[in-house]
Design a protein around this motif. Structure first.
Motif, mmCIF file in Angstrom:
data_model
loop_
_atom_site.group_PDB
_atom_site.id
_atom_site.type_symbol
_atom_site.label_atom_id
_atom_site.label_comp_id
_atom_site.label_asym_id
_atom_site.label_seq_id
_atom_site.Cartn_x
_atom_site.Cartn_y
_atom_site.Cartn_z
ATOM 1 N N UNK A 1 0.827 -1.207 0.000
ATOM 2 C CA UNK A 1 0.000 0.000 0.000
ATOM 3 C C UNK A 1 0.868 1.266 0.000
ATOM 4 N N UNK A 2 1.987 1.193 0.721
ATOM 5 C CA UNK A 2 2.877 2.352 0.849
ATOM 6 C C UNK A 2 3.402 2.833 -0.501
ATOM 7 N N UNK A 3 3.595 1.905 -1.437
ATOM 8 C CA UNK A 3 4.112 2.297 -2.754
ATOM 9 C C UNK A 3 3.200 3.312 -3.426
ATOM 10 N N UNK A 4 1.892 3.153 -3.260
ATOM 11 C CA UNK A 4 0.963 4.121 -3.842
ATOM 12 C C UNK A 4 0.825 5.371 -3.004
ATOM 13 N N UNK B 1 -15.162 6.710 -5.159
ATOM 14 C CA UNK B 1 -14.193 5.731 -4.643
ATOM 15 C C UNK B 1 -14.932 4.456 -4.228
ATOM 16 N N UNK B 2 -15.437 3.689 -5.181
ATOM 17 C CA UNK B 2 -16.280 2.526 -4.837
ATOM 18 C C UNK B 2 -15.547 1.423 -4.077
ATOM 19 N N UNK C 1 -10.481 7.556 -7.182
ATOM 20 C CA UNK C 1 -10.100 6.303 -6.535
ATOM 21 C C UNK C 1 -8.587 6.171 -6.513
ATOM 22 N N UNK C 2 -8.084 5.501 -5.489
ATOM 23 C CA UNK C 2 -6.641 5.334 -5.338
ATOM 24 C C UNK C 2 -6.108 4.308 -6.329
ATOM 25 N N UNK D 1 -2.881 0.602 -3.717
ATOM 26 C CA UNK D 1 -3.571 0.943 -2.476
ATOM 27 C C UNK D 1 -4.888 0.185 -2.329
ATOM 28 N N UNK D 2 -5.598 -0.027 -3.418
ATOM 29 C CA UNK D 2 -6.899 -0.702 -3.317
ATOM 30 C C UNK D 2 -6.764 -2.219 -3.193
#
Length: 699
Positions: A110-113, A391-392, A520-521, A525-526
């Motif tokens: 997640x941190x990469x995004x 951001x679904x 949306x991320x 991250x998603x």
């Protein structure tokens, strides 16, 4: 004996190697290392992935019935004193290893995004890897001394990560507050360790417990001393797991990047306190007074955290107080002797709370494109609303987390929280009542958070709300305006600069925003959010009262598997349905109130707040704990420091200065006598002799 156990030491060493490799690169070849951003991330994620695979292998082996494996080496010896270091693998260790490595791996992905455009990207990964290594070392520790060593390393990593954006005053202050508050608890833990060693002559958990019980029974040490030592040890978990009265550091620690909030302050470091209580269970269970203190501390903390979370508008701080509350449930479970229930809730909470924190980070990431990089706006739920349309994936996973923490079946939080409440009712109905009321408050504030963030109309472009929030934060903004503008991190683009992070794809206006709607991320991250949603839904099924596989795997050291199986065979479905129905009913009431207030608008929250203004102010001001601590400890210690400085200046410095003055004066006087002329010396001798003759002649 399986070969895999001989290599268990690699689990903390692999992330440590990654942190050392990247850290040395940053020290010696900074520009080159920072230029290889993705490569560094891949190396660190791969090493954590290898540690995770080894952890799963150990867990599988323990599930198959492999006995506890301990490997130690003598580390220090002096006379009869021997101290060993090594590692131990049992059911509790295997479970914690899997929890820490899985959450850490997903947070790293997640941190990469999330940190993609931050110049501290590589340094952040090094800190993450170092923290993971410290936490894994703590989990594997076979004795109390080794746990204490890694306990302090975890605290150091927390300081580095909370203050990662150190050029922001709020982040630097939060890191210091977390560090100092934890030192208070750690000092108590150290005293407790020394006291137990003095009494029992051992640092081994089981040996300490048995010997302490024998010493109290024979009267060799008083029951008061046993209670004192146990409570001193408990002070460590009180600070680390943010229990009353040392809970004040956790909400401020949200100043760190959101991945840290998910990893340290939801799933791993704060759970270290509960883990230590579990490890020290052989000691605590022989000291009923200490168990009572633990239970009531946890129950009060659970209610305290929930009551404050109701009025929080910062999405991360709301989740922080939620974490405090849920940790209170775990500690209460340990205090009433519900060992497996407390650890079960630790496991389920680690996954759904990590998902909620990462979801909040995704929301902030999307909001920053609209309101800029000012955390006062990007993290305030009053600026959000209607994000489900934009951001679904984030909205769906956040909703799953809300259902899980609210205790709605069949989500994971229902099974673990219900087991704690059921055990609390049998142990002490008053504790159950506190937990039951807290469950309703939890459901209310979590769905308040969900509806304010994801439902209704998007408020991020409403200039009136933005100006209102800015006026409300006037004092804070004035303080920040006196400081240099940060080079990176939230707030770096407040004054119309391009992102200092190197993202030149978009220009920013005076607020740093470049869009009229959130987005949306990215998949980095998603994807972790989607993966964490799976255990948040399903992992609770391991601990259903109909087939409680978790309790059969994790049970107190004082019990045997046959005793556990005998207890589970006595399961009463009627009692379960009554208790579960009561907990679900109060949660539904909380959700319904949130719907009426924040979704349908049938009830005006402002009108309710006006009617109960003292209680509202109490919650909004966090029960005034920060104010009280500031006046008593911060200002009080400053007064003491001024008095000490006055004594130092007038007494200590005065004595030194007086000595120097006396030396100066005597030297000045003697230089006229010591002139090197013989006739002058003869005159002095003659005068002295004449004086003596006169004196003795007269007498």
């Amino acid at each position: 004996m399986e070969v895999i156990y001989q290599y268990a030491w690699l689990i903390p060493v692999l992330p440590l190697f990654g942190a050392m490799l990247v850290g040395l690169g940053l020290i010696s070849l900074n520009q080159v290392t920072n230029g290889l951003r993705q490569l560094n991330a891949v190396v660190i994620i791969s090493l954590m992935g290898a540690a995770m695979a080894l952890s799963f292998a150990l867990l599988w082996s323990q599930v198959q019935g492999h006995p506890t494996y301990t490997h130690t080496l003598e580390w220090a010896a002096a006379g009869n004193f021997h101290l060993s270091m090594g590692y131990t693998v049992d059911h509790l260790t295997a479970l914690m290893l899997v929890i820490v490595t899985t959450v850490a791996l997903l947070v790293m992905v997640y941190t990469d995004g999330y940190m993609a455009h931050d110049p501290g990207y590589v340094r952040f990964y090094a800190y993450l890897s170092l923290f993971g290594s410290s936490m894994l070392g703590l989990v594997l520790s076979p004795n109390l001394v080794q746990i204490y060593i890694f306990w302090e390393l975890v605290g150091m990593c927390s300081y580095l990560l909370v203050g990662f954006w150190y050029d922001r005053k709020s982040a630097a202050d939060a890191a210091q507050k977390a560090f100092v508050t934890n030192r208070v608890g750690d000092f108590g833990l150290l005293l407790g360790i020394l006291g137990l060693f003095w009494a029992t002559g051992s640092f081994d958990f089981n040996i300490m417990g048995d010997r302490l019980a024998q010493l109290v029974e024979t009267g060799s040490i008083s029951n008061f001393l046993a209670v004192l030592f146990a409570i001193l040890v408990f002070l460590g978990p009180v600070a680390k797991s943010a229990q009353f009265p040392l809970h004040v550091w956790l909400p401020d620690a949200m100043e760190g990047p959101t991945p840290i909030s998910a990893l340290i302050h939801a799933a791993t470091m704060v759970a270290a306190g509960v883990f230590l209580v579990a490890r020290m269970y052989p000691v605590f269970e022989h000291v009923p007074a200490a168990m009572t203190v633990i239970a009531f501390t946890g129950a009060f903390t659970a209610f305290l955290g929930a009551s404050i979370a109701i009025t929080q508008n910062d999405i991360k701080k709301g989740l922080a107080y939620s974490t405090i509350s849920q940790l209170g449930y775990m500690v209460m479970a340990m205090g009433i002797g519900s060992y497996s229930a407390g650890l079960f809730h630790l496991m389920t909470h680690a996954y759904f709370k990590a998902m909620l924190f990462l979801g909040s980070g995704s929301v902030i990431h999307g909001m920053e494109g609209v309101v800029g990089h000012d955390p006062a706006l990007a993290q305030d739920m009053r600026m959000m609303g209607g994000l489900r349309k934009y951001m679904p994936v984030t909205a769906t996973t956040f909703l799953i987390g809300c259902l899980a923490i609210s205790g709605i079946p069949p989500f994971a939080g229902f099974w673990s929280k219900d087991e704690i409440l059921g055990q609390a009712f049998q142990a002490n109905p008053f504790l159950w009542l506190i937990g039951w009321v807290t469950a309703g408050i939890t459901a209310f504030y979590m769905f308040r958070m969900y509806f304010m963030t994801f439902e209704g109309k998007f408020r991020g472009t409403d200039e009136k709300i933005k100006e209102k929030l800015k006026k409300a934060a006037t004092i804070v903004l004035e303080l920040e305006s006196e400081e240099p503008v940060p080079n990176y991190g939230p707030g770096a683009m407040k004054k119309g600069e391009l992102a200092a992070t190197g993202d030149h794809h978009h220009s920013h206006d005076s607020h740093g925003h470049h869009s009229d709607s959130p987005h949306e991320s990215p998949w980095t991250m998603t994807l972790p959010l989607a993966i964490l949603a799976i255990p948040s839904i399903l992992i609770g099924l391991l601990g259903t009262p109909f087939a409680n596989y978790f309790e059969e795997f994790i049970f107190p050291p004082s019990e045997t598997l046959s005793e556990v199986l005998e207890k589970t065979a006595e399961f009463d479905p009627t009692e379960f349905y009554i208790m579960a129905g009561a907990s679900v009913a109060i949660s539904v009431v909380g959700i319904t109130l949130a719907v009426l207030m924040y979704l349908r608008g049938k009830i005006d929250p402002a009108a309710i707040a006006a009617k109960i203004k003292p209680l509202y102010e109490l919650s909004l001001n966090k029960w005034y704990f920060d104010d009280i601590y500031h006046r008593v400890f911060v200002l009080g210690l400053r007064r003491v420091a001024r008095q000490v400085m006055e004594v130092d200046f007038r007494v200590v410095d005065g004595a030194v200065n007086l000595t120097g003055f006396f030396t100066l004066v005597s030297g000045e006087g003697l230089k006229y006598l010591e002139n090197g002329r013989a006739q002058f010396y003869a005159l002095i001798v003659f005068g002295a002799v004449l004086g003596l003759a006169i004196v003795f002649g007269v007498t």
